[in-house]
Structure formats: C-alpha cells, structure tokens
Design a protein around this motif. Structure first.
Motif, short mmCIF file in Angstrom:
data_model
loop_
_atom_site.label_atom_id
_atom_site.label_comp_id
_atom_site.label_asym_id
_atom_site.label_seq_id
_atom_site.Cartn_x
_atom_site.Cartn_y
_atom_site.Cartn_z
N ARG A 3 39.51 36.69 46.91
CA ARG A 3 40.69 36.29 46.11
C ARG A 3 41.86 35.92 47.02
O ARG A 3 42.54 34.91 46.79
CB ARG A 3 41.08 37.44 45.19
CG ARG A 3 42.30 37.17 44.33
CD ARG A 3 42.00 36.20 43.21
NE ARG A 3 43.22 35.82 42.50
CZ ARG A 3 43.22 35.07 41.41
NH1 ARG A 3 42.09 34.64 40.90
NH2 ARG A 3 44.36 34.76 40.81
N ASP A 24 43.98 31.92 48.25
CA ASP A 24 45.41 31.63 48.16
C ASP A 24 45.85 30.98 49.47
O ASP A 24 45.87 31.62 50.52
CB ASP A 24 46.19 32.92 47.93
CG ASP A 24 47.68 32.67 47.73
OD1 ASP A 24 48.16 31.57 48.04
OD2 ASP A 24 48.37 33.60 47.26
N ARG A 54 36.06 41.37 39.72
CA ARG A 54 36.85 40.17 40.00
C ARG A 54 38.23 40.24 39.35
O ARG A 54 39.21 39.73 39.90
CB ARG A 54 36.08 38.93 39.54
CG ARG A 54 34.83 38.67 40.38
CD ARG A 54 33.82 37.81 39.67
NE ARG A 54 33.22 38.50 38.52
CZ ARG A 54 32.13 38.08 37.87
NH1 ARG A 54 31.52 36.98 38.29
NH2 ARG A 54 31.64 38.76 36.85
N ASP A 55 38.30 40.90 38.20
CA ASP A 55 39.60 41.15 37.58
C ASP A 55 40.40 42.15 38.41
O ASP A 55 41.63 42.06 38.50
CB ASP A 55 39.43 41.65 36.16
CG ASP A 55 39.13 40.54 35.16
OD1 ASP A 55 39.52 39.38 35.44
OD2 ASP A 55 38.49 40.81 34.12
N ALA A 101 40.25 42.39 41.64
CA ALA A 101 40.77 41.61 42.76
C ALA A 101 42.00 40.81 42.36
O ALA A 101 42.95 40.68 43.13
CB ALA A 101 39.67 40.68 43.28
N ARG A 102 41.99 40.28 41.15
CA ARG A 102 43.17 39.56 40.65
C ARG A 102 44.37 40.50 40.55
O ARG A 102 45.51 40.12 40.87
CB ARG A 102 42.89 38.95 39.27
CG ARG A 102 41.98 37.74 39.27
CD ARG A 102 41.76 37.20 37.86
NE ARG A 102 42.97 37.19 37.07
CZ ARG A 102 43.20 38.00 36.01
NH1 ARG A 102 42.27 38.85 35.59
NH2 ARG A 102 44.35 37.93 35.38
N ALA A 103 44.14 41.73 40.13
CA ALA A 103 45.22 42.71 40.03
C ALA A 103 45.79 43.05 41.40
O ALA A 103 47.01 43.20 41.57
CB ALA A 103 44.72 43.98 39.34
N HIS A 152 45.79 41.07 44.02
CA HIS A 152 46.56 39.90 44.42
C HIS A 152 47.94 39.92 43.77
O HIS A 152 48.98 39.70 44.43
CB HIS A 152 45.79 38.64 44.03
CG HIS A 152 46.38 37.38 44.57
ND1 HIS A 152 46.08 36.14 44.04
CD2 HIS A 152 47.26 37.14 45.57
CE1 HIS A 152 46.73 35.20 44.69
NE2 HIS A 152 47.46 35.79 45.64
N ALA A 153 47.96 40.19 42.46
CA ALA A 153 49.24 40.23 41.74
C ALA A 153 50.14 41.34 42.27
O ALA A 153 51.35 41.16 42.42
CB ALA A 153 48.98 40.42 40.25
N TRP A 174 49.32 41.00 34.45
CA TRP A 174 47.86 41.00 34.59
C TRP A 174 47.19 41.44 33.30
O TRP A 174 47.62 42.38 32.64
CB TRP A 174 47.45 41.94 35.72
CG TRP A 174 45.97 42.10 35.91
CD1 TRP A 174 45.14 41.35 36.69
CD2 TRP A 174 45.11 43.07 35.28
NE1 TRP A 174 43.85 41.79 36.60
CE2 TRP A 174 43.80 42.85 35.73
CE3 TRP A 174 45.35 44.11 34.36
CZ2 TRP A 174 42.72 43.61 35.31
CZ3 TRP A 174 44.28 44.88 33.93
CH2 TRP A 174 42.97 44.63 34.41
N ARG A 196 40.17 39.44 32.19
CA ARG A 196 39.67 38.17 31.64
C ARG A 196 38.18 38.18 31.40
O ARG A 196 37.68 37.44 30.56
CB ARG A 196 40.00 37.03 32.61
CG ARG A 196 41.47 36.74 32.79
CD ARG A 196 41.67 35.62 33.82
NE ARG A 196 43.07 35.29 34.02
CZ ARG A 196 43.51 34.47 34.97
NH1 ARG A 196 42.63 33.89 35.79
NH2 ARG A 196 44.80 34.22 35.10
#
Length: 319
Positions: A19, A23, A201-202, A204-206, A208-209, A298, A301
């Motif tokens: 992730r 970026d 994967r969600d 990992a998004r958290a 990143h956020a 967040w 998804r």
C-alpha cells in the motif's frame, strides 16, 4: 514522506508495504530480521541506541511497527511484542527525527466482551491470555511515551496470506483435505465463536490513512460486524464448491477434539480446560469502528466472502 516500516515481511506488514509503495509520495525503508529487509535489525534483542543512530541517519517522518509474534510462550511473546515496542519508543524519544509512530495493536487486548455488544476504544481492556497481555503492555508503552503516536487495534484480519494456523486458515485447510480425499462429510469443531473479520488489505489502507493523519490514541480497525465461524465455514464451502455435509463438533462430544483455531496440543502438556478460546477473546467480539470513520476517514471495503475466496484460492493451489 519517508516511512520506516518495521515488520514488512509479516502477514499485515506485507500488505502495508504494498500500500505504501503504491503512494508516489512515500519513500519506504523496511527494517526487519529477514535478509530482504533494507536494514537488518532485531527489535527484541537490539539496543535503543543502535536504533536511534539509524533513525537519525534515515530521518523518517513516520515509523510503522507491524512486527510482533502471535505464538509462543509468555516470555517469547513479551520479548517480541512488549520489549520490542519499548525499544522503538525509547529510540524515537532519543532521536531528533520527530517521527510519528503508527503501532499495530490487536483486539485480543480487549479480551472477552458481552455477546451482542460493540467494543469501543474506551472499553476497559481485560485480555484473556498472554498474547493479549503482551500487546496491551505495548499499547500502554506507546500511549505513555509522549510521542506523536496512534495504535490501530486490528480485529481478526482475513484475506490473502492468512496464516494456516489461524481459524480461517485451519478451516480452509480442512476443506482442502476433504475435497482432495473425496470425503462427503467434514467434521469441524470450534465453530461457535463469533469474530469481527476485516480484510488485511483494508487494514493496510487504515495504516496508510493513520500515517497521514494527526489522530492519536487508540483506534479500532474492524468490519463492525461479528460473524459466527460456522457461517464463515458455510460461505467457504460455497466458494470452494464443496458439496459435502458440514458437521459441527461443538458441545460435550466435540470438546475433546482439537477445534478450528486451537493450537495443536503439546503431547507433553494437557490442553488448558479453562481457556476454550485460544485468543483469549471468549465467544464474541465485534468492533465499534466509528472512530476510524470519523478520525481517519476509513471504512472497510472488502467483504468477508471476497476475503474467503482469496483464502480458498491459496488453499486450492495445494490440491
């Protein structure tokens, strides 16, 4: 933004690395024990001074700690989950880099909760086993460090790369063996527990956020919905195309059998009867994820069926 990722080879760390690498604004440096890490360093045995010198040289803006151990005795868990985090906190305090710390915590820190309830961040933690205790101690170290820091309490991660020893990993392996041998019946135990599964994967998004935010304290990362393991087994059977019968062994007759999600019994030691749930979380866990929505922007998804399909895809490759 330069990010130092600790534990990039772990289950969650691999997806966090992917992730962050996606970026273009992030310059990623991986620190870990493996040969493929940019810098080799063992948090459990390395000194804060050595880590401080590295931080001063690299000067990251964010440090993400995904390292830790989920299995082992109390001493090993303490060394990898608590002592290691103490090393990170002390090194950051000594360093002049002023980096923000994103620490990966876990729902085992909360321990059992009331069936039907959603656990918010202000719940009093009562971990039911040594893993949760070691992770809670790490969280307290981070919160008391005076650093710019946030702890993401991840509930039950699922999806590709799910460890074979996890409840869903064991479930997929049991189904793979049944299909490979042509068994028309699959007998499973430990399916009564209800857990809040969130795709890795969600998660990992958290992470990143959280790296980009100013949020501090503890933030739950979960789906906000508890799912019974027997329901997950039914979904997995549908995804896998398994047409056999699923028989549950929970109850007096099944209690003597190794259950899905239970560690393999040590032949020299009888399994502890007092702790039927090896993660120490009892029969129910469900996250209140409003803080993640409000402070990180967040939301999960990826649904559980997609996570299970990816778990099965990896298991099916072994047939």
């Amino acid at each position: 933004m330069r990010v130092l990722l600790i534990g990039a080879n772990g289950y969650i760390g691999r997806f966090v690395a992917d992730r962050l690498l996606a970026d273009p604004a992030v310059q990623l440096t991986a620190l870990g024990r493996g040969d493929d890490a940019d810098v080799r360093f063992d948090l459990a045995s390395g000194s804060p001074g050595a880590l401080t010198r590295f931080l001063d040289a690299v000067h990251p803006g964010v440090v993400v700690n995904c390292a830790g151990a989920t299995r082992g005795g109390a001493r090993e868990l303490t060394r990898h989950n608590t002592v290691a985090v103490a090393t990170v906190c002390e090194a950051l305090r000594r360093s002049g880099c002023g980096a923000r710390l994103v620490q990966i915590g876990c729902s085992a820190e909360y321990g059992p909760s009331q069936p039907g309830s959603s656990t918010a961040e202000d719940a009093v933690p009562r971990p039911g086993g040594p893993y949760g205790v070691s992770k809670l101690a790490a969280t307290e170290l981070v919160l008391g460090s005076g650093l710019d820091a946030v702890v993401l309490r991840v509930f039950s991660p699922a999806g590709p790369g799910t460890p074979a020893g996890s409840p869903l990993g064991r479930l997929a392996e049991a189904m793979r063996r049944a299909m490979q041998s042509g068994d028309g019946e699959l007998k499973l135990g430990g399916l009564g527990a209800q857990r809040d599964f969130v795709d890795v994967r969600d998660v990992a998004r958290a992470v990143h956020a959280a790296s980009l935010s100013a949020a501090q304290g503890v933030i739950n990362i979960g789906s906000g919905r508890a799912v019974r393991l027997r329901d997950a087994a039914a979904v997995l059977a549908r995804v896998a195309g398994y047409g056999g019968a699923l028989h549950e062994l929970d109850g007096p007759s099944g209690a003597l059998r190794p259950a899905i999600g239970h560690p393999r019994p040590d032949p020299d030691h009888a399994p502890p009867v007092a702790y039927p749930y090896p993660d120490g979380c009892g029969s129910w866990q469900q996250a209140d994820v409003r803080t993640a929505r409000d402070r990180l922007g967040w939301r999960p998804r990826i649904g559980l069926e997609e996570s299970l399909a990816d778990i099965w895809m990896e298991a099916a490759c072994r047939i």
